[in-house]
Design a protein around this motif. Structure first.
Motif, short mmCIF file in Angstrom:
data_model
loop_
_atom_site.label_atom_id
_atom_site.label_comp_id
_atom_site.label_asym_id
_atom_site.label_seq_id
_atom_site.Cartn_x
_atom_site.Cartn_y
_atom_site.Cartn_z
N ARG A 142 54.64 35.87 40.75
CA ARG A 142 53.44 36.57 41.26
C ARG A 142 53.67 37.12 42.66
N TYR A 143 54.40 36.41 43.49
CA TYR A 143 54.74 36.87 44.84
C TYR A 143 55.51 38.19 44.75
N ALA A 144 56.43 38.28 43.81
CA ALA A 144 57.27 39.47 43.66
C ALA A 144 56.56 40.62 42.95
N LEU A 145 55.72 40.31 41.99
CA LEU A 145 55.19 41.35 41.11
C LEU A 145 53.68 41.58 41.21
N ASP A 146 52.95 40.62 41.74
CA ASP A 146 51.49 40.72 41.69
C ASP A 146 50.83 39.97 42.85
N HIS A 147 51.37 40.12 44.05
CA HIS A 147 50.90 39.33 45.18
C HIS A 147 49.44 39.60 45.56
N HIS A 148 48.91 40.76 45.22
CA HIS A 148 47.51 41.05 45.53
C HIS A 148 46.55 40.18 44.71
N ASN A 149 47.05 39.61 43.65
CA ASN A 149 46.20 38.77 42.80
C ASN A 149 46.51 37.28 42.92
N LEU A 150 47.14 36.88 44.00
CA LEU A 150 47.27 35.45 44.29
C LEU A 150 45.92 35.01 44.86
N ASP A 151 45.12 34.41 44.01
CA ASP A 151 43.73 34.16 44.33
C ASP A 151 43.45 32.69 44.63
N ASP A 152 42.18 32.40 44.89
CA ASP A 152 41.78 31.02 45.20
C ASP A 152 42.11 30.07 44.06
N GLU A 153 41.94 30.51 42.82
CA GLU A 153 42.24 29.66 41.67
C GLU A 153 43.70 29.26 41.67
N PHE A 154 44.59 30.22 41.94
CA PHE A 154 46.02 29.89 41.98
C PHE A 154 46.30 28.89 43.10
N PHE A 155 45.79 29.17 44.30
CA PHE A 155 46.10 28.28 45.43
C PHE A 155 45.45 26.91 45.29
#
Length: 163
Positions: A103-116
């Motif tokens: 996700r960091y490489a391909l979709d970092h804008h969608n690293l959201d609260d649920e992921f963290f």
């Protein structure tokens, strides 16, 4: 390779050390620091590193296996990382490391609260920062080596002894 390397020069040493010594030497220091100073466990470290190598397509990085305390991951580990969503071969920390790297490489804008929320259930804040710096290093330098074609001319020390 798209960079002309003088006869008898090591491609990595030449590009990283001689062509742009002010930047290359600092970049090499950062790259080495990721390996020398990590506090992460081998499996989560390698899960993130291998996922970035797979995304970058860096031949050398995909072939490399990090050794920590005399241990390396098993041969099938790279396949498990590719299949991080469905494999039973990864524990929660390694699975999250592979997911974070992707996700960091391909979709970092969608690293959201649920992921963290999931991430912090298994990693401390210090570990997340460290993993983020490691992933950033691998993403930048593995991609640089792939784009310039250096990954095809790098040779692992173990491969040199087999020649």
């Amino acid at each position: 390779m798209i960079i002309d390397i003088p006869e008898g020069k090591d491609p990595i040493g030449y590009v990283w050390g001689e062509m742009v010594p002010g930047i290359g030497t600092a970049a090499a220091g950062f790259s080495l620091a990721v390996y020398e100073h990590t506090t992460l466990g081998l499996r989560e470290f390698e899960a993130a590193r291998l996922r970035i190598a797979q995304i970058n397509g860096c031949l050398f990085c995909q072939d490399w296996r990090t050794e920590k305390d005399g241990q390396k991951v098993e041969d099938a580990f790279a396949d498990a990382v590719t299949q991080w969503r469905t494999t039973d071969s990864l524990d929660d920390r390694a699975r999250l490391a592979a997911e974070y790297a992707e996700r960091y490489a391909l979709d970092h804008h969608n690293l959201d609260d649920e992921f963290f929320t999931r991430m912090f259930a298994h990693y401390s804040q210090v570990e997340v920062v460290e993993l983020s710096m490691c992933i950033g290093s691998w993403l930048a330098f593995g991609r640089l080596n792939r784009v310039l074609g250096l990954d095809a001319v790098c040779v692992l020390p173990s491969h040199l002894s087999a020649q």
